[in-house]
Scaffold this active site. Structure first.
Site, short mmCIF file in Angstrom:
data_model
loop_
_atom_site.label_atom_id
_atom_site.label_comp_id
_atom_site.label_asym_id
_atom_site.label_seq_id
_atom_site.Cartn_x
_atom_site.Cartn_y
_atom_site.Cartn_z
N ASP A 79 0.98 -1.30 0.09
CA ASP A 79 -0.61 -0.15 -0.16
C ASP A 79 0.65 1.01 -0.10
O ASP A 79 2.28 1.08 0.63
CB ASP A 79 -1.21 0.21 1.04
CG ASP A 79 -0.63 0.39 2.78
OD1 ASP A 79 0.76 -0.05 2.98
OD2 ASP A 79 -0.72 1.11 3.21
N GLU A 138 0.31 -0.68 5.93
CA GLU A 138 1.30 -0.40 7.00
C GLU A 138 0.82 1.34 6.64
O GLU A 138 1.00 1.59 8.55
CB GLU A 138 2.46 -0.73 6.18
CG GLU A 138 3.70 -0.44 7.16
CD GLU A 138 3.81 1.33 7.26
OE1 GLU A 138 4.73 1.36 7.86
OE2 GLU A 138 4.17 2.00 6.54
#
Length: 382
Positions: A79, A138
């Site tokens: 991400d 994250e």
């Protein structure tokens, strides 16, 4: 060796071309899985959390077992933060200009994942287990990402002996810094209630602002510690004040503040929350808190030496061992085994026109190859 998988720049381009603003699912994980399966990995993917809970978030566990050697894990995230406006070119259309590869995630941290895949593709199978622990959460709340992945690993009895997180830790030159720990983080929201009333009749009201000021003054007077051998002093920062009173002749009904504490391994999050809560409650206020992670330290030892030696052999640099910066998923993974972080230069992470130097991608691949060779040797298991 699989030629199509040995070029880290080409692999990074494929990952960047898959938009994956946090929380990430889908195409970017398809892309990584397609890289890993030809290298002999068994790939398991699952989604955790729904939209109401900050999800859905996809996670990936890839395992390649060969013999009874050590188990080395590489952890990271696919991400990315939103690109923002003002890029020179499309943030999700990777573009090479000179010796730089541009695109969101180039350094944080699709580039490092690509370098590790390329390193595995170039590394002869010397026994042992290699795993990739990859999340799509994250950069977000980190609720349904690595923590969910660790629960999945526990159910499968997957326990690495050493773990490297590919966060961009380098500052001036590739290899100048390794993270061996991180400070903990807790955010707190303070609310002090009052009684609204006319400023000309203060005896009929209760102004919460002076009480909030007393609370904040007491908090500002706290000196948590003077630092440790590996950590800077813990710090408390007041990050917001809010009353929301548009009238000049009204005593407000409430006053609120927010603060953030970044703390070293002399403290635990819950103890800090309790300490601040006592000050708030003494003035009739309430406190809400969110502990994002506890401080952790992997003391200098076998793992940091292994990574340092690989960097020195490839670059000639002796890296600094550091605990600076914000939080990372290493704060969770440290509960499994020794963990350190090492990756690309962090100068452009989260910025417009994020870019990685192509020589650094190649250099990181070679360093990761050295790390793999050392980590999978029988001596590493001891």
């Amino acid at each position: 060796m699989t030629p199509a998988l040995t070029d880290p720049a080409a692999l990074a381009e494929k990952l960047i071309a898959c938009p994956s603003v946090t929380p990430a699912t889908g195409a970017v994980f398809d892309c990584l899985e397609a890289m890993l399966r030809p290298l002999g990995f068994t790939v398991e993917r699952f989604v955790d959390g729904d939209e109401a809970e900050g999800g859905p978030v996809e996670n990936l566990l890839a395992l390649r077992r060969s013999g009874d050697g050590p188990h080395f894990a590489f952890a990271g995230h696919l991400d990315v933060v939103p690109p923002g406006e003002g890029w020179t070119s499309d943030a999700f259309l990777p573009e090479r200009r000179g010796e730089l590869l541009y695109g969101r995630g180039a350094v944080d941290m699709k580039g490092a994942i690509a370098a590790f895949v390329a390193a595995v593709a170039r590394t002869p199978d010397a026994g042992g287990t290699i795993s990739l622990l990859i999340t799509g959460d994250e950069e977000g709340d980190a609720v349904h990402g690595t923590r969910a992945l660790m629960r999945h690993m526990a159910a499968r009895a997957v326990v690495p002996e050493l773990c490297l997180v590919g966060e961009p830790t380098s500052v001036q030159r590739l290899g100048d810094t390794i993270k061996i720990g991180r400070r903990g983080s807790v955010n707190m929201w303070i609310t002090v209630p009052g009684v609204q009333g006319h400023v000309a009749y203060p005896h009929l009201a209760d102004n919460p602002i002076p009480r909030l000021i007393r609370v904040l003054s007491a908090i500002e007077a706290i000196e948590l510690d003077g630092g440790t051998d590996w950590f800077q002093p813990s710090n408390i920062e007041i990050t917001d004040l809010h009353v929301g009173n548009p009238a000049t002749n009204v005593i407000p009904a409430r006053a609120a503040a927010r603060l953030s504490i970044r703390f070293n391994d002399l403290h635990r999050g819950e103890a800090l929350v309790s300490r601040i809560a006592a000050l708030v409650e003494a003035e009739g206020g309430t406190l809400q808190a969110k502990i994002s992670g506890e401080a952790f330290l992997t003391p200098p030892g076998a793992l940091s030496t292994l990574v340092s030696d690989a960097i020195t052999a490839e670059t000639g640099l002796v890296p600094e061992l550091s605990t600076s910066g914000g939080t990372s998923d290493a704060r969770f993974l440290s509960a499994l085994c020794p963990v350190v972080e090492f990756g690309l230069l962090n100068a452009t992470m989260h910025k417009l026109d994020e870019a990685v130097a192509l020589p650094d991608l190649e250099g990181l691949t070679r360093i990761y190859m050295r790390v793999l060779a050392a980590a999978l040797s029988p001596a590493a298991a001891g």
